[in-house]
Design an enzyme around this catalytic site. Structure first.
Site, PDB file in Angstrom:
ATOM      1  N   ARG A 335       2.031   3.601  -5.650  1.00  0.00           N
ATOM      2  CA  ARG A 335       1.542   2.262  -5.285  1.00  0.00           C
ATOM      3  C   ARG A 335       0.990   2.396  -3.868  1.00  0.00           C
ATOM      4  NH1 ARG A 335       3.891  -2.278  -2.817  1.00  0.00           N
ATOM      5  NH2 ARG A 335       3.131  -4.283  -3.590  1.00  0.00           N
ATOM      6  N   SER A 404       3.478  -6.374 -15.173  1.00  0.00           N
ATOM      7  CA  SER A 404       4.442  -7.229 -14.471  1.00  0.00           C
ATOM      8  C   SER A 404       4.501  -8.589 -15.146  1.00  0.00           C
ATOM      9  CB  SER A 404       3.984  -7.485 -13.032  1.00  0.00           C
ATOM     10  OG  SER A 404       3.756  -6.269 -12.400  1.00  0.00           O
ATOM     11  N   LYS A 433       6.531  -7.004  -1.042  1.00  0.00           N
ATOM     12  CA  LYS A 433       5.369  -7.649  -1.649  1.00  0.00           C
ATOM     13  C   LYS A 433       5.293  -9.081  -1.114  1.00  0.00           C
ATOM     14  CE  LYS A 433       3.661  -8.640  -6.317  1.00  0.00           C
ATOM     15  NZ  LYS A 433       2.249  -8.366  -6.118  1.00  0.00           N
TER      16      LYS A 433
HETATM   17  C1  LIG Z   1       7.562  -1.519 -12.354  1.00  0.00           C
HETATM   18  C2  LIG Z   1       6.740  -2.489 -11.633  1.00  0.00           C
HETATM   19  N1  LIG Z   1       6.900  -3.788 -11.861  1.00  0.00           N
HETATM   20  C3  LIG Z   1       6.146  -4.698 -11.199  1.00  0.00           C
HETATM   21  C4  LIG Z   1       5.200  -4.283 -10.307  1.00  0.00           C
HETATM   22  C5  LIG Z   1       4.307  -5.259  -9.597  1.00  0.00           C
HETATM   23  O1  LIG Z   1       2.970  -5.143 -10.028  1.00  0.00           O
HETATM   24  P1  LIG Z   1       1.899  -6.246  -9.550  1.00  0.00           P
HETATM   25  O2  LIG Z   1       2.405  -7.563  -9.957  1.00  0.00           O
HETATM   26  O3  LIG Z   1       0.584  -5.831 -10.006  1.00  0.00           O
HETATM   27  O4  LIG Z   1       1.976  -6.142  -7.994  1.00  0.00           O
HETATM   28  P2  LIG Z   1       1.545  -4.900  -7.100  1.00  0.00           P
HETATM   29  O5  LIG Z   1       2.554  -3.828  -7.262  1.00  0.00           O
HETATM   30  O6  LIG Z   1       0.208  -4.444  -7.534  1.00  0.00           O
HETATM   31  O7  LIG Z   1       1.534  -5.439  -5.718  1.00  0.00           O
HETATM   32  C6  LIG Z   1       5.065  -2.918 -10.085  1.00  0.00           C
HETATM   33  N2  LIG Z   1       4.185  -2.433  -9.219  1.00  0.00           N
HETATM   34  N3  LIG Z   1       5.841  -2.040 -10.762  1.00  0.00           N
HETATM   35  C1  LIG Z   2       5.942  -4.191  -6.223  1.00  0.00           C
HETATM   36  C2  LIG Z   2       6.811  -5.339  -6.547  1.00  0.00           C
HETATM   37  N1  LIG Z   2       6.606  -6.125  -7.646  1.00  0.00           N
HETATM   38  C3  LIG Z   2       7.477  -7.097  -7.734  1.00  0.00           C
HETATM   39  C4  LIG Z   2       7.491  -8.122  -8.790  1.00  0.00           C
HETATM   40  O1  LIG Z   2       8.232  -9.073  -8.703  1.00  0.00           O
HETATM   41  O2  LIG Z   2       6.752  -7.924  -9.752  1.00  0.00           O
HETATM   42  S1  LIG Z   2       8.580  -7.093  -6.467  1.00  0.00           S
HETATM   43  C5  LIG Z   2       7.877  -5.734  -5.794  1.00  0.00           C
HETATM   44  C6  LIG Z   2       8.348  -5.088  -4.553  1.00  0.00           C
HETATM   45  C7  LIG Z   2       9.586  -4.286  -4.804  1.00  0.00           C
HETATM   46  O3  LIG Z   2       9.887  -3.630  -3.644  1.00  0.00           O
HETATM   47  P1  LIG Z   2      11.381  -3.525  -3.108  1.00  0.00           P
HETATM   48  O4  LIG Z   2      12.091  -2.635  -4.053  1.00  0.00           O
HETATM   49  O5  LIG Z   2      11.192  -2.895  -1.748  1.00  0.00           O
HETATM   50  O6  LIG Z   2      11.907  -4.904  -3.029  1.00  0.00           O
END
Ligand SMILES: Cc1ncc(COP(=O)(O)OP(=O)(O)O)c(N)n1
Ligand SMILES: Cc1nc(C(=O)O)sc1CCOP(=O)(O)O
Ligand SMILES: [Mg+2]
Length: 511
Positions: A335, A404, A433
């Site tokens: 990512r 997601s 995020k």
């Molecule tokens: C395993 C997993 N789940 C959720 C996310 C989040 O994807 P998205 O909503 O597209 O947000 P970004 O990661 O692109 O900011 C994820 N990356 N991985």
């Molecule tokens: C990339 C991402 N997606 C989310 C969702 O809710 O779909 S939360 C998230 C960030 C997860 O990072 P951390 O483990 O540092 O909280």
């Protein structure tokens, strides 16, 4: 309204599908002939029907046998297709007897089509004669005057012009003019065999203008079927409605690209191998591993990298991925929101090698283009990224697609769109995020219950709360996805190992 197969279709619901009919011989080695035409049309996304004029026993060494299809059966095939299937363009290849050429011309007068592309196949690339001199006069008198374009190579142009010597580009221009006088609307003389030329030069003549189409010569053994594929691709572009000059240019570009992709494919022991119409064989033959089918238990400890965190701790993506794998990560997602595309691709390729050495799948966040370019195992997309349905079309059936989802409706749509798993969150608030909505353990449970797909939980998860997440006890909750608790730490490997132990203690996910 129109009745078809028992159901009623309104005319409005039918859109015209571009359609090429190829009238040609079968090549058992599938490099040329009908088989090449089908593959070229499929690659150019045009429907292709077939009338088989001859069966050839053929391989990369040469032609071992030919059996012509009886004339009346060629006529029957032509009538079956042309009377029913709205053909736009007829493309001809091997026409092995006078009777078959006459049958074709007669049927085309009865069932006119938008355009006729004639590839005057006479000699195979291995030098075997596929249409003898006896048919030449019928060709010249009947077929050529009906053609919208003919596509002879140097040998064929010479044979059609009574043995005229063709050794220079000027000779090709003269040949094109003479052949045009015989009736076809356009003549493409292909100069692939021109001696002493570093470029592949083709001459297109439409009776008014000459076009010299040059491209770099691609040196490969895998060029069997190039002529058939070029003619079919021209037919395909004309069937889509493009004018002849554009059709020829696109077709030539397509064949060059396929030749370039075909350099390393290895089929047969003879001097001329087939080429790769769908541009897909190379990446498979070169891949150091075969794609494994998606295993939901891979979601157990899902490590998601973050470019800003890596920068903060002064480590490369590659080092971060190695450490996570050494700590027990079972799947990796890159990512890399801030990476330049070229850098991202290079790191992704390096990470892919490491992941595959350890049997760990590697997915790319958001960037379907990068996933395709580096042949990653799949992608993860969110609700505002490329829709999973479109990603599936681009990536094909084997790749892993995660989506997601925060609601049961999104989970249902992900399943309909052909995703393999869903990521559900944020389970807890997160700083990784921005403006992320937290769904909590209840939201996670609701989505798991509604989802027909395996689920991985994400958002604010780490060593202290992973067990609580897994204890919601949904059978399709297969693991946790984690960013900061692994990568915003001094030692990624240690933190991953600690989380791995907690997850093992929660006794889930390994089914
Ligand atoms: C395993 C997993 N789940 C959720 C996310 C989040 O994807 P998205 O909503 O597209 O947000 P970004 O990661 O692109 O900011 C994820 N990356 N991985
Ligand atoms: C990339 C991402 N997606 C989310 C969702 O809710 O779909 S939360 C998230 C960030 C997860 O990072 P951390 O483990 O540092 O909280
Ligand atoms: Mg996204």
């Amino acid at each position: 309204m129109q009745e078809k197969g028992g159901s009623t279709l309104s005319d409005d619901s039918r859109t015209k599908t571009p359609h090429v009919l190829t009238v040609a011989g079968s090549d058992s080695g599938a490099g040329a002939g009908i088989q090449a035409d089908l593959k070229a049309c499929a690659a150019r996304r045009v429907y292709c029907s077939t009338v088989i004029t001859a069966l050839t026993a053929q391989n990369t060494v040469g032609v071992q046998g030919v059996s012509n299809v009886p004339e009346d059966f060629v006529a029957q095939q032509l009538k079956s297709v042309l009377s029913d299937m709205q053909v736009d363009v007829v493309k001809t290849g091997m026409l092995p007897s006078v009777g078959i050429v006459k049958t074709l011309c007669k049927t085309l007068r009865e069932f006119p089509v938008h355009a006729l592309v004639v590839d005057p196949v006479m000699v195979s690339t291995s030098g075997d004669v596929l249409a003898g001199p006896s048919i030449l006069s019928t060709f010249l008198e009947e077929l050529l005057p009906m053609a919208d374009i003919i596509t002879p190579n140097l040998k064929e142009a010479s044979a059609l012009l009574n043995g005229m010597q063709l050794e220079t580009v000027d000779d090709m221009r003269s040949a094109a003019r003479l052949l045009h006088n015989m009736g076809p609307k356009n003549v493409l003389v292909k100069g692939g065999d021109l001696p002493d030329s570093s470029d592949a030069v083709d001459i297109l003549y439409n009776g008014h203008n000459f076009y010299e189409l040059r491209s770099p010569r691609i040196r490969t053994r895998n060029s069997h079927g190039t002529g058939c594929s070029l003619a079919s691709s021209i037919a395909a572009e004309v069937a889509k409605g493009y004018p002849m000059l554009s059709a020829v240019k696109v077709a030539k570009r397509f064949v060059e690209t396929a030749l370039d992709y075909s350099k390393e494919i290895d089929i047969g022991n003879g001097p001329q191998g087939p080429f790769d119409h769908l541009l897909r064989l190379k990446s498979h033959s070169q891949a150091c591993h075969r794609q494994q089918p998606f295993d939901p238990s891979d979601l157990f400890l899902y490590a998601v990298t973050d470019s800003r965190m890596n920068k903060r701790w002064g480590r490369s993506i590659i080092d971060a991925v190695k450490a996570a794998i050494d700590g027990g990560a079972t799947i990796i997602q890159l990512r890399e929101k801030d990476a330049e595309t070229k850098d991202f691709m290079e790191s992704a390729k390096a990470c892919l090698r490491i992941c595959h050495l350890h049997g760990v799948p590697l997915l790319i966040n958001d960037r379907v283009d990068v996933a395709i370019a580096c042949d990653a195992d799949g992608v993860h997309v969110g609700q505002s990224d490329m829709p999973a349905r479109v990603a599936r079309t681009l990536l094909g059936p084997e790749k892993i697609i995660g989506v997601s989802c925060k609601t049961p409706e999104q989970a249902e749509q992900a399943w309909v769109d052909g995703a393999d798993y869903i990521g559900c969150g944020g389970v807890y608030p997160t700083n990784t995020k921005e403006n992320n909505i937290t769904v909590g353990l209840n939201g996670l449970k609701t989505v798991c219950m509604a989802s027909k797909l395996p689920v991985v939980a994400i958002g604010g998860i780490g060593v202290s709360n992973a067990r609580a997440v897994m204890e919601i006890c949904a059978s399709n909750l297969k693991g946790v996805a984690v960013v900061s608790a692994l990568f915003d730490r001094e030692c990624v490997q240690t933190e991953t190992r600690k989380l791995h132990e907690v997850l093992l203690g929660s006794n889930i996910g390994s089914t």
